[in-house]
Write an enzyme that holds these catalytic residues in place. Structure first.
Site, mmCIF file in Angstrom:
data_model
loop_
_atom_site.group_PDB
_atom_site.id
_atom_site.type_symbol
_atom_site.label_atom_id
_atom_site.label_comp_id
_atom_site.label_asym_id
_atom_site.label_seq_id
_atom_site.Cartn_x
_atom_site.Cartn_y
_atom_site.Cartn_z
ATOM 1 N N MET A 26 -11.212 0.074 9.171
ATOM 2 C CA MET A 26 -10.953 -1.183 9.872
ATOM 3 C C MET A 26 -9.691 -1.077 10.725
ATOM 4 O O MET A 26 -9.148 -2.091 11.173
ATOM 5 C CB MET A 26 -10.841 -2.345 8.887
ATOM 6 C CG MET A 26 -12.152 -2.662 8.196
ATOM 7 S SD MET A 26 -12.272 -4.364 7.560
ATOM 8 C CE MET A 26 -10.866 -4.431 6.470
ATOM 9 N N ASN A 28 -5.671 -0.109 11.878
ATOM 10 C CA ASN A 28 -4.307 -0.212 11.344
ATOM 11 C C ASN A 28 -4.051 0.990 10.427
ATOM 12 O O ASN A 28 -3.696 0.840 9.262
ATOM 13 C CB ASN A 28 -4.095 -1.531 10.608
ATOM 14 C CG ASN A 28 -2.633 -1.795 10.323
ATOM 15 O OD1 ASN A 28 -1.757 -1.389 11.088
ATOM 16 N ND2 ASN A 28 -2.349 -2.468 9.231
ATOM 17 N N LEU A 29 -4.199 2.162 10.991
ATOM 18 C CA LEU A 29 -4.290 3.390 10.210
ATOM 19 C C LEU A 29 -2.952 3.808 9.616
ATOM 20 O O LEU A 29 -1.891 3.565 10.188
ATOM 21 C CB LEU A 29 -4.832 4.516 11.091
ATOM 22 C CG LEU A 29 -6.187 4.246 11.754
ATOM 23 C CD1 LEU A 29 -6.612 5.450 12.576
ATOM 24 C CD2 LEU A 29 -7.251 3.903 10.717
ATOM 25 N N HIS A 33 -5.679 7.053 5.634
ATOM 26 C CA HIS A 33 -6.802 7.235 6.553
ATOM 27 C C HIS A 33 -6.786 8.628 7.178
ATOM 28 O O HIS A 33 -7.826 9.288 7.296
ATOM 29 C CB HIS A 33 -6.735 6.202 7.692
ATOM 30 C CG HIS A 33 -6.899 4.788 7.268
ATOM 31 N ND1 HIS A 33 -5.873 3.880 7.318
ATOM 32 C CD2 HIS A 33 -7.969 4.107 6.799
ATOM 33 C CE1 HIS A 33 -6.308 2.700 6.918
ATOM 34 N NE2 HIS A 33 -7.572 2.805 6.582
ATOM 35 N N GLY A 143 -11.964 6.673 0.697
ATOM 36 C CA GLY A 143 -10.859 6.825 -0.226
ATOM 37 C C GLY A 143 -11.170 6.204 -1.582
ATOM 38 O O GLY A 143 -11.835 5.173 -1.674
ATOM 39 N N LYS A 144 -10.658 6.833 -2.635
ATOM 40 C CA LYS A 144 -10.876 6.309 -3.983
ATOM 41 C C LYS A 144 -10.041 5.069 -4.286
ATOM 42 O O LYS A 144 -10.246 4.437 -5.326
ATOM 43 C CB LYS A 144 -10.574 7.394 -5.028
ATOM 44 C CG LYS A 144 -11.613 8.498 -5.086
ATOM 45 C CD LYS A 144 -11.309 9.450 -6.243
ATOM 46 C CE LYS A 144 -12.347 10.545 -6.348
ATOM 47 N NZ LYS A 144 -12.064 11.453 -7.494
ATOM 48 N N VAL A 172 -4.024 8.323 -1.568
ATOM 49 C CA VAL A 172 -2.754 8.824 -1.041
ATOM 50 C C VAL A 172 -1.680 7.784 -1.352
ATOM 51 O O VAL A 172 -1.878 6.586 -1.127
ATOM 52 C CB VAL A 172 -2.839 9.084 0.473
ATOM 53 C CG1 VAL A 172 -1.500 9.568 1.020
ATOM 54 C CG2 VAL A 172 -3.938 10.109 0.761
ATOM 55 N N ARG A 183 -2.578 -3.382 4.037
ATOM 56 C CA ARG A 183 -1.989 -4.663 3.629
ATOM 57 C C ARG A 183 -0.572 -4.509 3.083
ATOM 58 O O ARG A 183 0.101 -5.523 2.880
ATOM 59 C CB ARG A 183 -2.899 -5.350 2.610
ATOM 60 C CG ARG A 183 -4.202 -5.857 3.222
ATOM 61 C CD ARG A 183 -5.042 -6.651 2.244
ATOM 62 N NE ARG A 183 -6.146 -7.340 2.917
ATOM 63 C CZ ARG A 183 -7.370 -6.853 3.045
ATOM 64 N NH1 ARG A 183 -7.654 -5.655 2.555
ATOM 65 N NH2 ARG A 183 -8.315 -7.538 3.663
#
Length: 275
Positions: A26, A28-29, A33, A143-144, A172, A183
């Site tokens: 989405m 806003n890396l 990411h 990602g987990k 990460v 967020r």
């Protein structure tokens, strides 16, 4: 890096590009990411990322309108990470008419996150399937940190016989243990200093779980949630679950995962830790 906004342009660009590895986001890396982008190179000849803030997975009163949209900066980071193609559709591109067909996940969508965010996983599964149909990858990386989301997408791919390998990548974290998240930028400085407590709480629960066994799970969950609340958090849940299916543990030796969600100020954070 090529950038495409329409589905026909994307499909044309991906013809004869070999095996495709796909990372949906989405935007806003952050480094979490980018770790997925770099890992994707191991799973395909062409790495495709998408950026789309999906209205369908936001509930009433959630942060859809204020979710950070940073496309120019994101493109710079994707180029540096070696991404070949970016799909950045508008809502009109991806939903040219109101979406009336949905992917309805099974009971898994109503547990944990689903109980606090009704309809969230319905929106996630629908947009991910649509993005899969647009990109047609051979592998997709997630990602987990969003553990339940990963379980929902894996189950969807398996039950719908999608020819896509779903790859989970470890969370990460910042140096102090906080899981990287878009967020996190909502946190005021004192909240950011407090935020690593969530991961420390999971680590403590895991240690005690290994010492005391699954019989102690209900007590350990309550004590972990109470500990967060005592430090100013508003805890939605701290839960020990089986990794397969996210149901409560029933026997010793099962692979487990500890999941938590709590608000710090106005920011809702989630995290998990496999056992």
């Amino acid at each position: 890096m090529e950038i495409h906004h329409s589905i026909p342009a994307l499909r044309q660009a991906l013809q004869e590009r070999g095996r495709i590895a796909f990372v949906p986001t989405m935007g806003n890396l952050h480094e979490g990411h980018l770790t997925l982008m770099r890992a994707a190179r191991e799973h395909g000849d062409t790495v495709v990322a998408s950026i789309f803030v999906n209205r369908l997975q936001f509930g009433p009163g959630e942060d859809f309108d204020k979710y950070p949209r940073t496309l120019a900066a994101d493109c710079d980071q994707l180029r540096a990470a070696g991404v070949d193609v970016l799909f950045a559709p508008t809502e009109q591109d991806l939903y040219p008419e109101p979406q009336t067909f949905f992917v309805e996940p099974p009971d898994l969508q109503h547990l944990l996150e689903g109980a606090f965010r009704p309809g969230h996983f319905r929106g996630v599964a629908t947009v991910v399937l649509k993005l899969f149909n647009c990109v047609q990858p051979q592998a997709a990386l997630f990602g987990k940190k969003d553990y339940q989301q990963l379980m929902v997408i894996r189950a969807m791919a398996a039950q719908l016989a999608l020819p896509i390998r779903i790859v989970g990548i470890d969370t990460v974290r910042a140096a102090d243990g906080l899981a990287l998240s878009s967020r996190n930028g909502y946190l005021a400085p004192p909240e950011r200093a407090e935020a690593p407590r969530l991961y420390r709480t999971l680590q403590t629960l895991r240690q005690r779980l290994l010492q005391e066994g699954i019989e102690a799970v209900p007590r350990l969950e309550k004590e972990a949630a109470a500990s967060l609340d005592e430090h100013g958090w508003q805890t939605d849940y701290v839960a020990v679950r089986q990794q397969a299916g996210l149901l409560p543990p029933t026997a010793a030796g099962q692979p487990l995962v500890i999941l938590a969600a709590a608000r710090l100020g106005s920011t809702r954070l989630i995290d998990n830790l496999e056992v």
